[in-house]
Design a protein around this motif. Structure first.
Motif, PDB file in Angstrom:
ATOM      1  N   MET A 200       0.843  -1.195   0.000  1.00 31.00           N
ATOM      2  CA  MET A 200       0.000   0.000   0.000  1.00 31.00           C
ATOM      3  C   MET A 200       0.881   1.248   0.000  1.00 31.00           C
ATOM      4  O   MET A 200       1.811   1.347   0.805  1.00 31.00           O
ATOM      5  N   LEU A 201       0.573   2.150  -0.900  1.00 27.89           N
ATOM      6  CA  LEU A 201       1.345   3.390  -0.980  1.00 27.89           C
ATOM      7  C   LEU A 201       0.358   4.549  -1.024  1.00 27.89           C
ATOM      8  O   LEU A 201      -0.426   4.669  -1.973  1.00 27.89           O
ATOM      9  N   ASP A 202       0.376   5.390   0.037  1.00 25.85           N
ATOM     10  CA  ASP A 202      -0.527   6.539   0.088  1.00 25.85           C
ATOM     11  C   ASP A 202       0.243   7.771  -0.384  1.00 25.85           C
ATOM     12  O   ASP A 202       1.208   8.186   0.261  1.00 25.85           O
ATOM     13  N   SER A 203      -0.190   8.343  -1.505  1.00 31.52           N
ATOM     14  CA  SER A 203       0.579   9.436  -2.112  1.00 31.52           C
ATOM     15  C   SER A 203       0.058  10.819  -1.722  1.00 31.52           C
ATOM     16  O   SER A 203       0.541  11.818  -2.255  1.00 31.52           O
ATOM     17  N   THR A 204      -0.900  10.865  -0.769  1.00 33.91           N
ATOM     18  CA  THR A 204      -1.517  12.168  -0.436  1.00 33.91           C
ATOM     19  C   THR A 204      -0.470  13.242  -0.138  1.00 33.91           C
ATOM     20  O   THR A 204      -0.559  14.358  -0.624  1.00 33.91           O
ATOM     21  N   GLU A 205       0.530  12.858   0.660  1.00 29.19           N
ATOM     22  CA  GLU A 205       1.528  13.854   1.089  1.00 29.19           C
ATOM     23  C   GLU A 205       2.828  13.738   0.313  1.00 29.19           C
ATOM     24  O   GLU A 205       3.836  14.313   0.714  1.00 29.19           O
ATOM     25  N   LEU A 206       2.838  12.939  -0.758  1.00 30.45           N
ATOM     26  CA  LEU A 206       4.095  12.700  -1.471  1.00 30.45           C
ATOM     27  C   LEU A 206       4.111  13.389  -2.832  1.00 30.45           C
ATOM     28  O   LEU A 206       3.078  13.504  -3.492  1.00 30.45           O
ATOM     29  N   SER A 207       5.317  13.806  -3.243  1.00 32.05           N
ATOM     30  CA  SER A 207       5.459  14.371  -4.587  1.00 32.05           C
ATOM     31  C   SER A 207       5.566  13.208  -5.582  1.00 32.05           C
ATOM     32  O   SER A 207       5.783  12.062  -5.189  1.00 32.05           O
ATOM     33  N   ILE A 208       5.448  13.537  -6.869  1.00 31.00           N
ATOM     34  CA  ILE A 208       5.580  12.516  -7.912  1.00 31.00           C
ATOM     35  C   ILE A 208       6.958  11.845  -7.795  1.00 31.00           C
ATOM     36  O   ILE A 208       7.078  10.616  -7.869  1.00 31.00           O
ATOM     37  N   ASP A 209       8.000  12.673  -7.582  1.00 30.43           N
ATOM     38  CA  ASP A 209       9.365  12.129  -7.464  1.00 30.43           C
ATOM     39  C   ASP A 209       9.479  11.144  -6.306  1.00 30.43           C
ATOM     40  O   ASP A 209      10.145  10.123  -6.424  1.00 30.43           O
ATOM     41  N   GLU A 210       8.841  11.491  -5.183  1.00 34.50           N
ATOM     42  CA  GLU A 210       8.927  10.604  -4.008  1.00 34.50           C
ATOM     43  C   GLU A 210       8.248   9.262  -4.275  1.00 34.50           C
ATOM     44  O   GLU A 210       8.769   8.212  -3.909  1.00 34.50           O
ATOM     45  N   VAL A 211       7.082   9.304  -4.920  1.00 34.69           N
ATOM     46  CA  VAL A 211       6.386   8.046  -5.228  1.00 34.69           C
ATOM     47  C   VAL A 211       7.218   7.238  -6.219  1.00 34.69           C
ATOM     48  O   VAL A 211       7.429   6.032  -6.050  1.00 34.69           O
ATOM     49  N   PHE A 212       7.706   7.923  -7.261  1.00 36.54           N
ATOM     50  CA  PHE A 212       8.528   7.268  -8.281  1.00 36.54           C
ATOM     51  C   PHE A 212       9.729   6.567  -7.615  1.00 36.54           C
ATOM     52  O   PHE A 212      10.002   5.392  -7.880  1.00 36.54           O
ATOM     53  N   ASN A 213      10.415   7.275  -6.720  1.00 37.75           N
ATOM     54  CA  ASN A 213      11.595   6.688  -6.071  1.00 37.75           C
ATOM     55  C   ASN A 213      11.238   5.471  -5.234  1.00 37.75           C
ATOM     56  O   ASN A 213      11.980   4.488  -5.208  1.00 37.75           O
ATOM     57  N   GLN A 214      10.096   5.533  -4.563  1.00 33.84           N
ATOM     58  CA  GLN A 214       9.684   4.372  -3.751  1.00 33.84           C
ATOM     59  C   GLN A 214       9.418   3.164  -4.640  1.00 33.84           C
ATOM     60  O   GLN A 214       9.795   2.046  -4.304  1.00 33.84           O
ATOM     61  N   VAL A 215       8.783   3.398  -5.782  1.00 30.40           N
ATOM     62  CA  VAL A 215       8.463   2.279  -6.684  1.00 30.40           C
ATOM     63  C   VAL A 215       9.749   1.686  -7.261  1.00 30.40           C
ATOM     64  O   VAL A 215       9.916   0.458  -7.312  1.00 30.40           O
ATOM     65  N   ILE A 216      10.675   2.553  -7.661  1.00 32.43           N
ATOM     66  CA  ILE A 216      11.936   2.083  -8.245  1.00 32.43           C
ATOM     67  C   ILE A 216      12.746   1.289  -7.209  1.00 32.43           C
ATOM     68  O   ILE A 216      13.358   0.262  -7.513  1.00 32.43           O
TER      69      ILE A 216
END
Ligand code: DC
Length: 225
Positions: A200-216
């Motif tokens: 589960m990844l909640d992106s409410t408080e995350l930037s696109i870069d932060e989500v991208f980095n977590q996925v990578i």
């Protein structure tokens, strides 16, 4: 061995499309925007004057979709339906709402299943949708369920539409997203829900870069890419 798949499921407006595109480009993998297939089926049915509740006729349209995805020099994806460029029509809230309606029809989902699985080609696939991890690619080595609060998702859709020069109101976007969430999560076939082994990844408080980095980072540790 089958090509690896990263599934990205979640409600509308959570950022799946953007993240899936970035991850696919970064890894040099194929991309499946499964929502586009549901949107195309809805659009083609409307163009053919078919009643969206006529399951057999809409399923026929889904099975016979004449679609071409073209990548522009700017790396945008152009969608051609029967040779007609429909990228803009595809993204409207009206088409999204129609897609959500026909997506509840079991024969329509069945008709699109093989078409979606054909995207699983080497070196790998990033698949964006609602049931990628639960139904279409249950063997995927990395499944992510990307969410964000309703308010944040409405705000993002609003910004996106504004950028495209399309006028919208936050209030109606909130209402439409909530209706769509409700329908996608409560339908009988392949409802929107996380796979048991999804992260589960909640992106409410995350930037696109932060989500991208977590996925990578997850892809590196889970799949070694
Ligand atoms: O992700 P999207 O907004 O383009 O999807 C449009 C609609 O299609 C969405 O309301 C639900 C449906 N859909 C689906 O049922 N299963 C998928 N894998 C992708 C989309």
């Amino acid at each position: 061995m089958a090509a690896p798949v990263i599934t990205l499921d979640g409600p509308g407006g959570a950022g799946k499309g953007t993240i899936a595109k970035l991850v696919a480009r970064h890894l040099g993998w194929h991309l499946l925007d499964s929502g586009a297939l549901y949107r195309l089926t809805a659009l083609a049915s409307l163009k053919a004057g078919i009643d969206l509740s006529n399951e057999a006729q809409v399923a026929d349209i889904a099975a016979g979709l004449d679609v071409e995805f073209k990548v522009t020099p700017e790396l945008d994806i152009q969608v051609l339906l029967g040779g007609e460029e429909v990228s803009q029509q595809l993204r409207t809230e009206e088409t999204g709402a129609a897609a959500s309606l026909i997506a509840a029809l079991p024969s329509v989902r069945g008709a699109l299943l093989d078409r979606q699985r054909l995207f699983q080609q080497p070196p790998g696939l990033v698949a964006d949708g609602r049931d990628m991890g639960t139904v279409v690619f249950p063997q995927a080595p990395l499944k992510i369920f990307l969410t964000a609060s309703l308010e944040e998702r409405a705000q993002r859709r609003y910004n996106q539409l504004k950028e495209q020069g399309v006028s919208a109101s936050i209030q109606s976007l909130l209402r439409e997203l909530a209706e769509r969430d409700e329908r996608d999560a409560n339908r009988k076939v392949a409802p929107l829900r996380p796979a048991e082994d999804a992260i589960m990844l909640d992106s409410t408080e995350l930037s696109i870069d932060e989500v991208f980095n977590q996925v990578i980072t997850l892809a590196a540790s889970r799949i070694g890419v």
